[in-house]
Design a protein around this motif. Structure first.
Motif, PDB file in Angstrom:
ATOM      1  N   GLY A  16       0.781  -1.220   0.000  1.00 17.03           N
ATOM      2  CA  GLY A  16       0.000   0.000   0.000  1.00 17.03           C
ATOM      3  C   GLY A  16       0.816   1.275   0.000  1.00 17.03           C
ATOM      4  O   GLY A  16       0.260   2.376   0.028  1.00 17.03           O
ATOM      5  N   ILE A  17       2.145   1.152  -0.033  1.00 12.84           N
ATOM      6  CA  ILE A  17       2.995   2.345  -0.070  1.00 12.84           C
ATOM      7  C   ILE A  17       2.972   2.964  -1.459  1.00 12.84           C
ATOM      8  O   ILE A  17       2.971   4.191  -1.607  1.00 12.84           O
ATOM      9  CB  ILE A  17       4.446   1.986   0.348  1.00 12.84           C
ATOM     10  CG1 ILE A  17       4.448   1.406   1.759  1.00 12.84           C
ATOM     11  CG2 ILE A  17       5.356   3.211   0.262  1.00 12.84           C
ATOM     12  CD1 ILE A  17       5.801   0.905   2.211  1.00 12.84           C
ATOM     13  N   GLY A  18       2.972   2.114  -2.477  1.00  8.78           N
ATOM     14  CA  GLY A  18       2.878   2.573  -3.856  1.00  8.78           C
ATOM     15  C   GLY A  18       1.500   2.288  -4.425  1.00  8.78           C
ATOM     16  O   GLY A  18       0.760   1.451  -3.893  1.00  8.78           O
ATOM     17  N   PHE A  19       1.167   2.969  -5.521  1.00  7.26           N
ATOM     18  CA  PHE A  19      -0.174   2.827  -6.081  1.00  7.26           C
ATOM     19  C   PHE A  19      -0.155   2.322  -7.527  1.00  7.26           C
ATOM     20  O   PHE A  19      -0.873   1.385  -7.863  1.00  7.26           O
ATOM     21  CB  PHE A  19      -0.916   4.173  -6.001  1.00  7.26           C
ATOM     22  CG  PHE A  19      -1.149   4.628  -4.587  1.00  7.26           C
ATOM     23  CD1 PHE A  19      -2.232   4.174  -3.859  1.00  7.26           C
ATOM     24  CD2 PHE A  19      -0.264   5.509  -3.982  1.00  7.26           C
ATOM     25  CE1 PHE A  19      -2.449   4.592  -2.546  1.00  7.26           C
ATOM     26  CE2 PHE A  19      -0.476   5.934  -2.674  1.00  7.26           C
ATOM     27  CZ  PHE A  19      -1.563   5.470  -1.955  1.00  7.26           C
ATOM     28  N   GLU A  20       0.626   2.939  -8.372  1.00 13.98           N
ATOM     29  CA  GLU A  20       0.652   2.579  -9.797  1.00 13.98           C
ATOM     30  C   GLU A  20       1.904   1.756 -10.099  1.00 13.98           C
ATOM     31  O   GLU A  20       3.001   2.293 -10.213  1.00 13.98           O
ATOM     32  CB  GLU A  20       0.618   3.835 -10.669  1.00 13.98           C
ATOM     33  CG  GLU A  20      -0.664   4.636 -10.528  1.00 13.98           C
ATOM     34  CD  GLU A  20      -0.657   5.878 -11.403  1.00 13.98           C
ATOM     35  OE1 GLU A  20      -1.285   5.841 -12.494  1.00 13.98           O
ATOM     36  OE2 GLU A  20      -0.022   6.861 -11.012  1.00 13.98           O
ATOM     37  N   LEU A  21       1.734   0.461 -10.230  1.00 16.45           N
ATOM     38  CA  LEU A  21       2.857  -0.442 -10.439  1.00 16.45           C
ATOM     39  C   LEU A  21       3.593  -0.136 -11.733  1.00 16.45           C
ATOM     40  O   LEU A  21       4.838  -0.108 -11.765  1.00 16.45           O
ATOM     41  CB  LEU A  21       2.357  -1.891 -10.451  1.00 16.45           C
ATOM     42  CG  LEU A  21       3.416  -2.975 -10.715  1.00 16.45           C
ATOM     43  CD1 LEU A  21       4.464  -2.980  -9.617  1.00 16.45           C
ATOM     44  CD2 LEU A  21       2.752  -4.341 -10.845  1.00 16.45           C
ATOM     45  N   ASP A  22       2.858   0.093 -12.819  1.00 13.08           N
ATOM     46  CA  ASP A  22       3.486   0.310 -14.110  1.00 13.08           C
ATOM     47  C   ASP A  22       4.341   1.569 -14.128  1.00 13.08           C
ATOM     48  O   ASP A  22       5.457   1.577 -14.660  1.00 13.08           O
ATOM     49  CB  ASP A  22       2.441   0.357 -15.222  1.00 13.08           C
ATOM     50  CG  ASP A  22       1.368   1.411 -14.956  1.00 13.08           C
ATOM     51  OD1 ASP A  22       1.210   1.811 -13.787  1.00 13.08           O
ATOM     52  OD2 ASP A  22       0.691   1.827 -15.923  1.00 13.08           O
TER      53      ASP A  22
END
Length: 253
Positions: free
Chosen positions: A191-197
């Motif tokens: 949940g620390i990051g949102f957009e993997l790409d």
């Protein structure tokens, strides 16, 4: 006569050392050939020939005696445009008559022995910050800036580390991109990051062979087909290694 032959061999050594430094530091093939021939002409060699590929240099001079030819092998290549600039500066000083053969060779040896201008920590920091900036440039969210910074820095560190352990460029790039993909995936899962790409795209940019692709196109345009195609193939392998590492990560999604 023997003294003239020694002088000619010294000139060849200066030309080959200049070409070796430039080629190892990421210079284009046609630039290496032009610099070597200009240095030879500045020292009184009316006719010289050079044939440069990414893995070797052949240089010869035409004299009244049988043609003298030397070959050196290039096994390691990196990007150090500072050294290319230094060699170009020395070449200009030779052309203007400021340097003798011995002085030019001494300066070139110093340039060859010089280490990378930036320490290891600075390189990692630069790669990390660049990764975050690339994420923003590709319209990523500011919430993903720090994950991209950490992932990009870790990926570049992995590239250098794995290359020391396994001195095969393809595997080090593959493992570095795999590391980037796994870290990005971990940031998103926690949940620390949102957009993997976007995190992955920004983080792999420091690994992309931009200079290699540019040099390949410039060599092809200059008529150096062998060097252009070989550099293009090397750039393709790098891109394939990066893509393969990321593709494996996406199988876990």
């Amino acid at each position: 006569m023997e003294k003239q032959m020694e002088i000619r061999y010294d000139i060849m050594e200066v030309c080959l050392l200049a070409g070796k430094i430039m080629l190892q530091s990421g210079a284009e093939t046609y630039r290496v050939e032009d610099t070597m021939m200009r240095i030879a002409a500045s020292f009184g060699i009316k006719e010289s020939h050079s044939y440069v590929t990414p893995t070797g240099i052949i240089f010869s001079i035409e004299t009244s005696e049988p043609t003298k030819t030397k070959l050196i092998r290039i096994s390691e290549r990196t990007t150090d445009l500072k050294k290319v600039t230094v060699v170009n500066s020395i070449s200009r000083r030779i052309s203007s008559g400021e340097l003798t053969i011995d002085e030019a060779y001494e300066l070139l040896e110093e340039a060859d022995a010089a280490t990378m201008p930036f320490p290891f920590k600075i390189q990692i920091l630069a790669a990390a910050i660049a990764s975050g900036c690339f994420l923003i440039m590709f319209q990523g969210s500011w919430h993903d800036f720090l994950p991209a910074v950490v992932t990009g820095g870790a990926g570049f560190f992995s590239l250098i580390y794995f290359h020391k352990v396994v001195p095969i460029k393809f595997f080090s790039e593959f493992l570095a991109s795999f590391t980037i993909g796994m870290l990005a995936l971990a940031f998103v899962w926690t949940g620390i990051g949102f957009e993997l790409d976007k995190i992955i795209i920004g983080s792999v940019m420091p690994l992309v062979p931009g200079l290699l692709i540019t040099n390949a196109v410039r060599d092809l345009m200059a008529g150096h087909l062998v060097s252009g195609l070989s550099k293009g193939a090397e750039a393709f392998l790098t891109a394939f290694a990066i893509g393969s590492g990321i593709a494996i990560v996406f199988t876990f999604v």
